[in-house]
Design an enzyme around this catalytic site. Structure first.
Site: not given
Length: 420
Positions: A206, A234, A265
């Protein structure tokens, strides 16, 4: 304050029979010194107050105008998508605010089971299990899966939650140099006598936007009889042709044994995490995983929002492609301007490397004055001397907004002599 200093203060106070207010006052004095040291080093991390929904454009306290947000994990712009919000509202009406309990007592609802089925199908796995966060998912898996007879081989730059999760298990712990396959093979060879061998890696790292070399990792796992675990926080929802993540990006989905990821996310942006993998593993986690057994069930509105987000992603592969096109646009213009960018050229995490912590914070403040929300990252979030501004592109950004951000970078970069 150094840890040893704090311990010394406590031990001295207790040896003198001084507890309570006096002892805490002593500790606070040392803590204040540590806080001042952080400020003097230029690594103080202030928190800006947002007064609107998360999105490509936000309201920030103290600013009259809208601010373009280029540092959120809202990769698909679904945090404030009307259908996602409506799903959460509906679940609040039908299923309430929360369960007031853990899953195995009276905390499992039809919404939880439906989302777990969607997650498993999304990743092409047999089953999945929900957690309060991916940090909890990482904290709950290694202790259950691995014993003292086993080994876990971890990339040295793995996320803190993976590191903490590994610390909880009794397996032999080995680390390999970041994305160094020769070193990974050496560690696998050292673990040849262990009963189970598990390779643990972030799919995407990340802070740097670097992508793990999954094809090579999978080949080594097959050669040495190891299990492959990836953290896809991610990557899930936006990386790869249809947003399935790093394994889809490389075409190795059938070779990845276990996937941990987040709902916080790209998948709605609220909260929650999960493990997806073989049904036997998921069943065992339900029986023994401490973060699952001792944490309240995910609130129904959060579950419904994530479920709707997955529906939107699976029905519209244009979203991941929009992220990619914005990423290419940003990276190409920034590189042409002379900025040093880290990370994979196709990933929307775009670290603008500035090295100096004070410079990174100053640069971010200047950007905010020009209506662009970015944050300077410095030690201990990243190594000393590796300060940066981590830009994150979203499918919700327009081409004009991406250009506006780049224009601001160029203007400030020249002002601060980062570029010519």
């Amino acid at each position: 304050m150094k840890t040893n200093q704090l311990l010394k203060v406590w031990r001295t106070a207790f040896s003198q029979g001084k507890a309570g207010t006096a002892t805490m006052a002593q500790v606070n004095t040392v803590l204040q010194g540590e806080l001042e040291g952080i400020k003097e080093a230029g690594t103080w991390k202030g928190e800006r107050i947002i007064t609107s929904k998360q999105g490509p454009s936000i309201h920030v306290q103290g600013n009259k105008n809208d601010i373009l947000n280029f540092c959120a994990n809202n990769y698909l712009g679904l945090s404030s998508h009307p259908e996602v919000i409506e799903a959460g509202k509906k679940a609040l009406d039908t299923h309430g605010a929360g369960l007031s309990s853990v899953r195995f007592i009276c905390g499992t609802m039809d919404l939880h089971k439906e989302l777990e089925e969607k997650i498993a199908k999304f990743h092409g796995k047999e089953d999945s299990i929900l957690y309060a966060s991916c940090f909890d998912a990482n904290a709950g898996i290694f202790e259950v899966l691995l014993s003292a007879e086993d080994a876990v081989i971890s990339d040295e730059l793995n996320h803190a939650s993976i590191i903490d999760g590994i610390r909880l298990c009794k397996a032999k712990r080995l680390r390999y140099q970041h994305r160094n396959m020769a070193d990974l093979e050496g560690q696998l060879t050292d673990a040849k006598d262990c009963k189970k061998k598990l390779i643990a890696t972030d799919g995407v790292f990340s802070m740097d936007g670097n992508v793990a070399p999954l094809p090579e990792i999978c080949n080594l796992a097959e050669k040495h009889g190891a299990v492959v675990f990836i953290d896809e926080c991610h990557g899930t929802g936006f990386f790869g042709p249809t947003g399935r993540g790093t394994d889809e990006h490389f075409g190795v989905g059938n070779k990845i044994d276990i996937i941990n990821s987040t709902l916080g996310k790209a998948l709605g942006g609220a909260a929650g995490g999960y493990t997806a993998g073989p049904k036997e593993l998921i069943s065992l986690l339900r029986q023994r995983s401490r973060p699952y057994l001792f944490s309240n069930a995910l609130p129904p509105p959060v579950v419904a929002c994530a479920s709707k987000a997955i529906d939107l992603i699976t029905s519209n592969s244009d979203l991941p492609q929009k992220v990619l096109s914005n990423t290419v646009q940003f990276r190409s213009r920034m590189s042409e301007a002379g900025f040093n960018l880290g990370g994979d050229p196709e990933h929307p995490i775009c670290p603008v490397m500035l090295q100096d912590a004070r410079l990174a914070n100053l640069f971010a403040d200047e950007m905010l004055e020009r209506g662009i929300y970015v944050i300077g990252f410095s030690y201990p979030v990243v190594p000393k001397g590796k300060a940066r501004i981590r830009v994150q592109l979203s499918a919700a950004h327009s081409q004009a907004e991406v250009d506006r951000a780049v224009d601001a970078f160029i203007e400030i970069g020249r002002k601060l002599k980062v570029i010519n």
